[in-house]
Motif scaffolding. Structure first.
Motif, PDB file in Angstrom:
ATOM      1  N   HIS A   1      43.475  27.567  30.287  1.00 37.58           N
ATOM      2  CA  HIS A   1      44.115  28.704  30.458  1.00 37.58           C
ATOM      3  C   HIS A   1      43.341  29.746  29.712  1.00 37.58           C
ATOM      4  O   HIS A   1      43.553  31.087  30.069  1.00 37.58           O
ATOM      5  CB  HIS A   1      45.584  28.904  29.957  1.00 37.58           C
ATOM      6  CG  HIS A   1      46.423  29.869  30.370  1.00 37.58           C
ATOM      7  ND1 HIS A   1      46.315  30.329  31.667  1.00 37.58           N
ATOM      8  CD2 HIS A   1      47.181  30.890  29.974  1.00 37.58           C
ATOM      9  CE1 HIS A   1      47.257  31.410  31.931  1.00 37.58           C
ATOM     10  NE2 HIS A   1      47.629  31.764  31.020  1.00 37.58           N
TER      11      HIS A   1
ATOM     12  N   GLN B   1      37.521  34.214  32.090  1.00 38.72           N
ATOM     13  CA  GLN B   1      37.011  33.437  32.847  1.00 38.72           C
ATOM     14  C   GLN B   1      35.398  33.300  32.620  1.00 38.72           C
ATOM     15  O   GLN B   1      35.076  32.118  32.707  1.00 38.72           O
ATOM     16  CB  GLN B   1      37.073  33.947  34.252  1.00 38.72           C
ATOM     17  CG  GLN B   1      36.690  33.087  35.285  1.00 38.72           C
ATOM     18  CD  GLN B   1      36.215  33.798  36.687  1.00 38.72           C
ATOM     19  OE1 GLN B   1      36.017  34.838  36.538  1.00 38.72           O
ATOM     20  NE2 GLN B   1      35.990  33.146  37.820  1.00 38.72           N
TER      21      GLN B   1
ATOM     22  N   VAL C   1      40.723  30.920  30.710  1.00 42.29           N
ATOM     23  CA  VAL C   1      40.226  31.340  32.163  1.00 42.29           C
ATOM     24  C   VAL C   1      40.879  32.682  32.516  1.00 42.29           C
ATOM     25  O   VAL C   1      40.438  33.583  33.171  1.00 42.29           O
ATOM     26  CB  VAL C   1      40.519  30.304  33.018  1.00 42.29           C
ATOM     27  CG1 VAL C   1      41.659  29.949  33.760  1.00 42.29           C
ATOM     28  CG2 VAL C   1      39.472  30.654  34.241  1.00 42.29           C
ATOM     29  N   ALA C   2      42.168  32.783  32.015  1.00 42.19           N
ATOM     30  CA  ALA C   2      42.902  33.823  32.571  1.00 42.19           C
ATOM     31  C   ALA C   2      43.049  35.202  31.664  1.00 42.19           C
ATOM     32  O   ALA C   2      43.633  36.076  32.073  1.00 42.19           O
ATOM     33  CB  ALA C   2      44.652  33.619  32.701  1.00 42.19           C
TER      34      ALA C   2
ATOM     35  N   GLN D   1      37.718  39.980  34.000  1.00 45.73           N
ATOM     36  CA  GLN D   1      37.823  38.393  34.010  1.00 45.73           C
ATOM     37  C   GLN D   1      36.977  37.752  32.682  1.00 45.73           C
ATOM     38  O   GLN D   1      36.380  36.803  33.152  1.00 45.73           O
ATOM     39  CB  GLN D   1      37.248  37.960  35.121  1.00 45.73           C
ATOM     40  CG  GLN D   1      38.170  38.072  36.481  1.00 45.73           C
ATOM     41  CD  GLN D   1      37.243  38.260  37.793  1.00 45.73           C
ATOM     42  OE1 GLN D   1      37.561  39.252  38.564  1.00 45.73           O
ATOM     43  NE2 GLN D   1      36.727  37.043  38.104  1.00 45.73           N
TER      44      GLN D   1
END
Lengths: 664, 248
Positions: free
Chosen positions: A99, A191, A101-102, A188
């Motif tokens: 997570h 990410q 990544v978010a 991002q």
């Protein structure tokens, strides 16, 4: 400085007991094992004197890293590069999906590229103050110190941070600070940082130093003679139970904000690894310190499964307001300027829309509860970009936040270039977690916790863009040194045997629990229970808490837990891919964590950071800290299901003066 | 609103799969597509039936876990989104939806709509990185990267690894996925040192995994939720040919 300071005896502690708030029991004070010396020298002193493991010996030593988010992937990759045998576990189908990544907005580092007065000390101070003076000075200073290295490392890996036209790195500002120290890759950043760590990890998988176990969930920690010796894991694809032994176990399994059900977290995020380690003797610290993110999307319907986050970076250019009139049902663009209440700018003129998260979330809740909320369910406030678009042009705003505006349109069908976004606070980040000392080691020797899974660096409130930083710094730059120090006198220690009695018992317990869940055959799903628990916690242990509510919550959680064990329904058997069984284990742990959160909040009779006790506030509704009685970290010991035992780590402030935390 | 769902059910990787039809009523337009599947699963489990297994996690379009074919299109009828970002307002009351897993030789079905995409991890492991071990990095601003180059590298790096490109390609090709990583790293000065060796190893691994070849239909770009461009494939081919000519 004597090197013996760094051996493991310093982790020893003893317990006395007396009863305190509610029926919780007070134990003994514990120490964080902070190296001596000036604040600025402590980490260097540690590195200068820490034990080392030679390259030839590293390959004999095995480390289990659970979790492949930024902390877990960066640590597993780094240990692999150093030559240790690493086993890396994640429940996702690929380590790249953890997570981290978010995370959207960015990562802080005091490079001072903007020449606006940033420094290690200033970043340290901002973080200590942002955490409402409830974090360890030495940890926070180290975090700021290592932040510069992280940016270098990430750039070397190919993370495409935003750049000026000249080619130099760009920065923006984030809540709670007055300098621009946030590095970002559009919306991002998490990410891109995670892909950097994931790629480094996969490079080591290819090199054979790291063995990857995707779609595996840790279900117990195994200890032998009080030391971490391995884990019991369930292969989620087959349901088979596996034993894995190691010299060191690291939990980098993230936070437990998903306990509220509706949160900004991924559906699979859970606390089972840290909780089961807690039940094996690792203390949990500051369990109730949970951050509610001020800029998430509001709940729109009853079947909603998550609250999508909109990056805090939006507050750089967006202005937050509600109508000055209660229950105003006009469309936002029909409400004239003089009938709008820019309440953050009004209450906190010097920080305005960039007030820290706890303060912004509470201010939103205050307006919503007072009847000024907007949207169909009157549970939101506006975040308005019209002024920024007028001043900078739509193109500039699109470049900065384009993907966030797109995301908003996809979810709500509303074009935020034309009308304000609607936002609302949502459960987000857990400052609490496993108690760790300066070495990131828990109270179980050989068990470390990194990233959001530990409690260490953020005090009672985390500043935006400090979570990516902490996860990376723990994994790349801190744990590799402290784990080596722990292992330095164990090069002749055999790998624990996976057929040891402790493994037999742990595996039998795990299997018995899974079978028990399957045999209940009731009529309610694990998810239904999770939603009910989440609502309880939002009501009684959320943005604000009070004594009676917390006591009520403890009782209600116990009742709900009893009902869970009587009425849970799981189709299919335990030894197969069984998504309902996975959820059941996580929810079973959430009941116990929820109860501990309430004890933690109940026994802390002050307001600090994200922990707001209604009984302890100033006349104008600000948090009222009590430094005389509560200048400590609450570290909780599991007491076999009885009222938990509280141990205190006193917080000593040598480099900062405790002050009222003001953003006015 | 009411929807009829024709869903692919398959007990295991080796079992024979088939479509089963379910009807759901009282759905709200604002619900997400996956929340609709949650509702179905809650109903099934309460009755003691096996829920529909599907991949999902972050539910905000960034982790790349979710993905299914909805009425024959990867991630459903709307372009530029993942399945979790699809909402029922994109459908009409009474519609029938056919829901299948992403299908490709290199993506075997595990159960129902859940597939095995570990081939992507192995492609990355074969060379999809810059070999910069922790501790070896120079000062960040010593590597100047012009704004446009950084933005272009970001466009390639935005790939979330969902596999929609493979599922939609008639050849089951992973050219878009593989090329996005190759281009991301090749565009950056710090990635050039290994560019030739990288492209050769990654293309070799891609072929080994059983992905098909690219025949330039560009369907992948049309279905990519992140809008990753087929120009990345052109760059991969250019890098590959350069490596073959000049030696990896």
């Amino acid at each position: 400085m004597p090197t013996e300071t760094f051996t493991e005896e310093r982790h020893a502690l003893t317990i006395e007991s007396k009863t305190i708030g509610g029926d919780a029991i007070e134990g003994k004070s514990i120490r964080a094992n902070i190296p001596s010396g000036d604040l600025a020298d402590k980490w260097q002193n540690f590195k200068d004197h820490a034990g080392l493991v030679s390259p030839a010996n590293r390959k004999k030593l095995r480390v289990i890293v659970v979790g492949t988010g930024l902390a877990g992937a960066s640590l597993a990759a780094t240990l692999g590069e150093m030559g240790y045998q690493v086993l890396s576990f994640c429940f996702q189908d690929s380590p790249r999906r953890a997570h981290s990544v978010a995370a959207q907005g960015g990562v802080n580092a005091c490079k001072n590229y903007k020449n606006d007065g940033d420094s290690i000390y200033r970043m340290f101070y901002d973080t200590i103050k942002g955490g409402d003076f409830r974090a360890r000075e030495a940890n926070v200073y180290r975090l700021a110190e290592c932040s510069r290295l992280l940016i270098d490392q990430a750039v070397a890996q190919g993370v495409p941070f935003a750049r000026e036209y000249s080619g130099y790195l760009n920065n923006r500002s984030f809540g709670g600070v007055q300098v621009s120290r946030t590095f970002y890759a559009r919306g991002q950043t998490g990410q891109q940082l995670l892909l950097g760590a994931y790629q480094a990890l996969m490079r080591q998988v290819n090199a054979g130093t790291v063995k990857l176990y995707a779609q595996h969930e840790m279900l117990d920690l195994v200890t032998i003679d009080g030391k971490a010796a391995g884990i019991i894991a369930r292969n989620l694809l087959t349901g088979e139970i596996e034993r894995h032994a190691a010299h060191v176990v690291v939990l980098a399994t993230g936070g437990y904000g998903k306990i509220y059900y509706l949160s900004t977290l991924a559906m699979g995020c859970n606390a089972s690894a840290i909780w089961r380690a807690h039940k094996k003797g690792a203390f949990m610290a500051s369990t109730s310190w949970i951050q509610f993110h001020p800029t998430s999307l509001p709940q729109l319907g009853e079947h909603q499964s998550k609250l999508t986050l909109m990056s805090e970076s939006l507050r750089n250019d967006g202005r937050i307001w509600v109508p000055k009139k209660q229950n105003d049902s006009r469309a936002p663009n029909d409400i004239p300027e003089n009938e709008r209440d820019y309440y953050l700018e009004r209450r906190y003129p010097s920080f305005g829309n960039l007030a820290p998260r706890d303060i912004s979330s509470r201010a939103a809740k205050e307006r919503i509860d007072a009847g000024y909320g907007v949207g169909p369910q009157k549970n939101a406030v506006y975040l308005d970009f019209s002024h920024a678009i007028k001043a900078q042009g739509k193109k500039k705003i699109a470049e900065k936040y384009g993907n966030l505006f797109d995301m908003y349109r996809k979810i709500t069908g509303i074009d935020a270039y034309e009308e304000p976004m609607m936002i609302s606070p949502s459960a987000h980040f857990t400052m609490g977690g496993l108690w760790v000392d300066y070495d990131l080691m828990t109270t179980i020797p050989g068990l470390f916790a990194a990233g959001e899974a530990n409690f260490a660096d953020h005090g009672a409130n985390r500043l935006g863009a400090n979570s990516l930083l902490q996860a990376c710094v723990d994994g790349y730059f801190i744990a590799p040194y402290t784990i080596a120090n722990y292992l330095s006198n164990k090069i002749k220690t055999e790998l624990p045997s996976a057929s040891h009695q402790a493994f037999n018992e742990a595996e039998a317990n795990v299997k018995a629990q899974l079978d028990m869940f399957v045999k209940i055959r009731g009529d309610k799903t694990a998810e239904t229970f999770h939603k009910e628990l989440g609502r309880l916690l939002y009501d009684y242990c959320g943005l604000s808490r009070n004594r009676d509510g917390l006591k009520t919550a403890i009782k209600k959680i116990r009742d709900l837990k009893d009902e869970f064990y009587a009425r849970l329904m799981i189709p299919e058997e335990a030894i197969t891919l069984n998504i309902e069984l996975e959820k059941a284990g996580r929810v079973a742990d959430y009941f116990e964590i929820g109860e501990l959160m309430c004890y933690d909040a109940l026994t802390r009779e002050e307001s600090c950071g994200a922990h707001f006790r209604e009984e302890y506030q100033t006349p104008d509704g600000e948090a009222m800290r009590n430094d005389d009685d509560f200048r400590f970290i609450s570290a909780w010991e599991w007491n076999n299901g009885q009222a938990p035992i509280l141990h205190k780590e006193s917080l000593e402030f040598e480099s900062v003066k405790l002050a009222e935390r003001s953003y006015k | 609103m009411k929807l009829r769902l024709k869903i692919w059910r398959q007990d295991s990787a080796t079992a024979q799969g088939m479509f089963k039809t379910y009807t759901l009523d009282n759905l709200e337009k604002g619900m997400s597509f996956l929340e609709m599947l949650d509702v179905l699963n809650q109903q099934l489990v309460t009755k003691g039936e096996r829920p529909v297994v599907f991949d999902h996690d972050c539910r905000e379009g960034i982790c790349g876990t979710c993905g299914m074919m909805i009425n024959g299109r990867a991630h459903g009828p709307i372009g530029g989104i993942t399945t979790c970002q699809l909402h029922l307002r994109s459908f009409n009351d009474g519609d029938e939806l056919t829901i299948e897993p992403f299908r490709a030789k290199a993506f075997p079905v595990i159960k129902d709509l859940k597939i095995d995409r570990s081939a992507f991890d192995r492609i990355i492991a074969s060379g999809g990185y810059i070999s910069a071990s922790t501790g070896s990095a120079p000062e960040a601003n010593s590597i100047l990267i012009p704004h446009d180059v950084a933005e272009s590298a970001f466009d390639s790096a935005a790939c979330i690894g969902c596999g929609a490109c493979v599922a939609t390609c008639k050849n089951g090709s992973a050219a878009l996925f593989t090329s996005a990583k190759i281009s991301h790293l090749a565009k950056l000065p710090q990635g050039r040192a290994e560019a030739r060796a990288r492209v050769v190893k990654m293309v070799e691994q891609m072929d080994k995994e059983g992905f098909g070849h690219c025949t330039n239909t560009e369907a992948c770009e049309a279905e990519c939720p992140m809008g990753v461009s087929v120009l990345n494939i052109a760059q991969m081919n250019w890098e590959y040919n350069k490596a073959l000519l000049l030696g990896a």
